[in-house]
Design a protein around this motif. Structure first.
Motif, short mmCIF file in Angstrom:
data_model
loop_
_atom_site.label_atom_id
_atom_site.label_comp_id
_atom_site.label_asym_id
_atom_site.label_seq_id
_atom_site.Cartn_x
_atom_site.Cartn_y
_atom_site.Cartn_z
N LEU A 110 0.83 -1.21 0.00
CA LEU A 110 0.00 0.00 0.00
C LEU A 110 0.87 1.26 0.00
CD1 LEU A 110 -2.78 -1.02 2.56
CD2 LEU A 110 -3.09 -0.61 0.09
N GLN A 111 1.95 1.23 0.76
CA GLN A 111 2.86 2.39 0.77
C GLN A 111 3.55 2.57 -0.58
OE1 GLN A 111 5.31 2.58 4.58
NE2 GLN A 111 4.36 0.56 4.71
N ILE A 112 3.99 1.46 -1.18
CA ILE A 112 4.65 1.55 -2.48
C ILE A 112 3.68 2.09 -3.53
CG2 ILE A 112 5.79 0.23 -4.30
CD1 ILE A 112 7.41 0.65 -1.70
N ARG A 160 3.44 5.78 -3.08
CA ARG A 160 4.65 6.47 -3.56
C ARG A 160 4.67 6.51 -5.09
NH1 ARG A 160 8.98 6.45 0.05
NH2 ARG A 160 10.01 7.80 -1.47
N ILE A 161 4.26 5.43 -5.72
CA ILE A 161 4.20 5.41 -7.20
C ILE A 161 3.18 6.42 -7.70
CG2 ILE A 161 3.53 3.99 -9.18
CD1 ILE A 161 4.74 1.59 -7.72
N LEU A 211 13.09 2.37 -4.46
CA LEU A 211 12.51 3.40 -5.33
C LEU A 211 13.60 4.30 -5.89
CD1 LEU A 211 9.42 4.33 -3.13
CD2 LEU A 211 9.54 2.68 -5.02
N ASP A 212 13.25 5.03 -6.93
CA ASP A 212 14.26 5.83 -7.63
C ASP A 212 14.91 6.88 -6.75
OD1 ASP A 212 11.76 7.13 -7.57
OD2 ASP A 212 12.10 8.20 -9.44
#
Length: 260
Positions: free
Chosen positions: A44-46, A49-50, A83-84
């Motif tokens: 859910l956090q990813i 963030r996306i 993440l980037d």
């Protein structure tokens, strides 16, 4: 845990990145939390963030040493996303203020040249998917107070991810025996750790295979050009402003991270 509770915990963890106020251990405040809850909260956090513009650039594997598994009472690793905005240039100053309670550990990073889709991935297939390896320093961090974490705490918290610094000396994966590749870990010129690739599930390649098969069972592919951090070769060290960390790997070169 119901979906509403999972979403609330994910939002609290995301908020901790901005407020720099850590949470109490999740397993203490949510007694019914299980493995699937933790991975859903991480995802859910990813997803959030996306949606905010971030891009997944790889994965990390944690809890790969026998000592850490004994400490948390588990028999297998966990994983998180890279993440980037996690990636910092070698030697470039990294503000300690962007973390809550950072620590650093040396790893051998895999860079993939083609996708790796599990389950059923073998060591042979994993080797074919690797473009090259790099020396790396992972900055681990925890949104849980005083690092008082259990397995579900760290999984929900994206496997205690913080950032990563990659070295600049690519090496073919078949040019060195990763099991025997020794590392010396320095903080401000003083040795704070030593280890070898064999500390990572017997070989970092085993960690890559485990990751491909574990995320593959969840419908996730390790993509070409992605970075995989397979696990630390020795214990992590705490970070303070002004610190300079260097990890030197036999046959792989070195990598340095500077903190301000």
């Amino acid at each position: 845990m119901d979906d509403q509770t999972r979403s609330r915990v994910a939002a609290e963890l995301l908020a901790a990145y901005d407020t720099k106020v850590p949470l109490e251990p999740l397993t203490a405040t949510h007694e019914g939390m299980g493995l699937e809850d933790a991975y859903v909260i991480q995802q859910l956090q990813i997803q959030e963030r996306i949606a905010g513009g971030r891009v997944v650039r790889g994965h990390k594997v944690g809890l790969t040493s026998a000592a850490m598994q004994r400490l948390l009472g588990v028999s297998e690793p966990d994983y998180g996303h890279l993440l980037d905005d996690f990636f910092h240039l070698e030697h470039a100053p990294i503000p300690v203020s962007q973390f809550l309670q950072p620590r650093v550990e040396p790893e051998v990073a895999f860079v993939l040249k083609k996708p790796l889709q599990g389950p059923g991935v073998t060591v042979h297939e994993a080797l074919q998917a690797v473009d090259f390896v790099l020396p790396a320093l992972e900055i681990v961090d925890s949104r849980i107070r005083d690092w008082t974490i259990g397995l579900f705490d760290t999984i929900a918290d994206n496997a205690s991810s913080g950032a990563v610094v990659l070295g600049s000396t690519p090496t073919a994966v078949d040019a060195v025996d990763l099991r025997l590749a020794g590392a010396t870990f320095h903080r401000n010129g003083v040795v704070v750790g030593t280890g070898a690739g064999g500390a990572v599930l017997g070989s970092p390649l085993n960690s890559l295979v485990w990751l491909a098969n574990t995320v593959g069972a969840r419908g996730v592919t390790l993509e070409a050009d992605h970075v995989v951090l397979p696990g630390a070769v020795c214990a992590m060290a705490p970070v303070a402003a002004g610190d300079v960390f260097t990890a030197t790997f036999a046959g792989l070169g070195s990598v340095t991270a500077r903190f301000v």
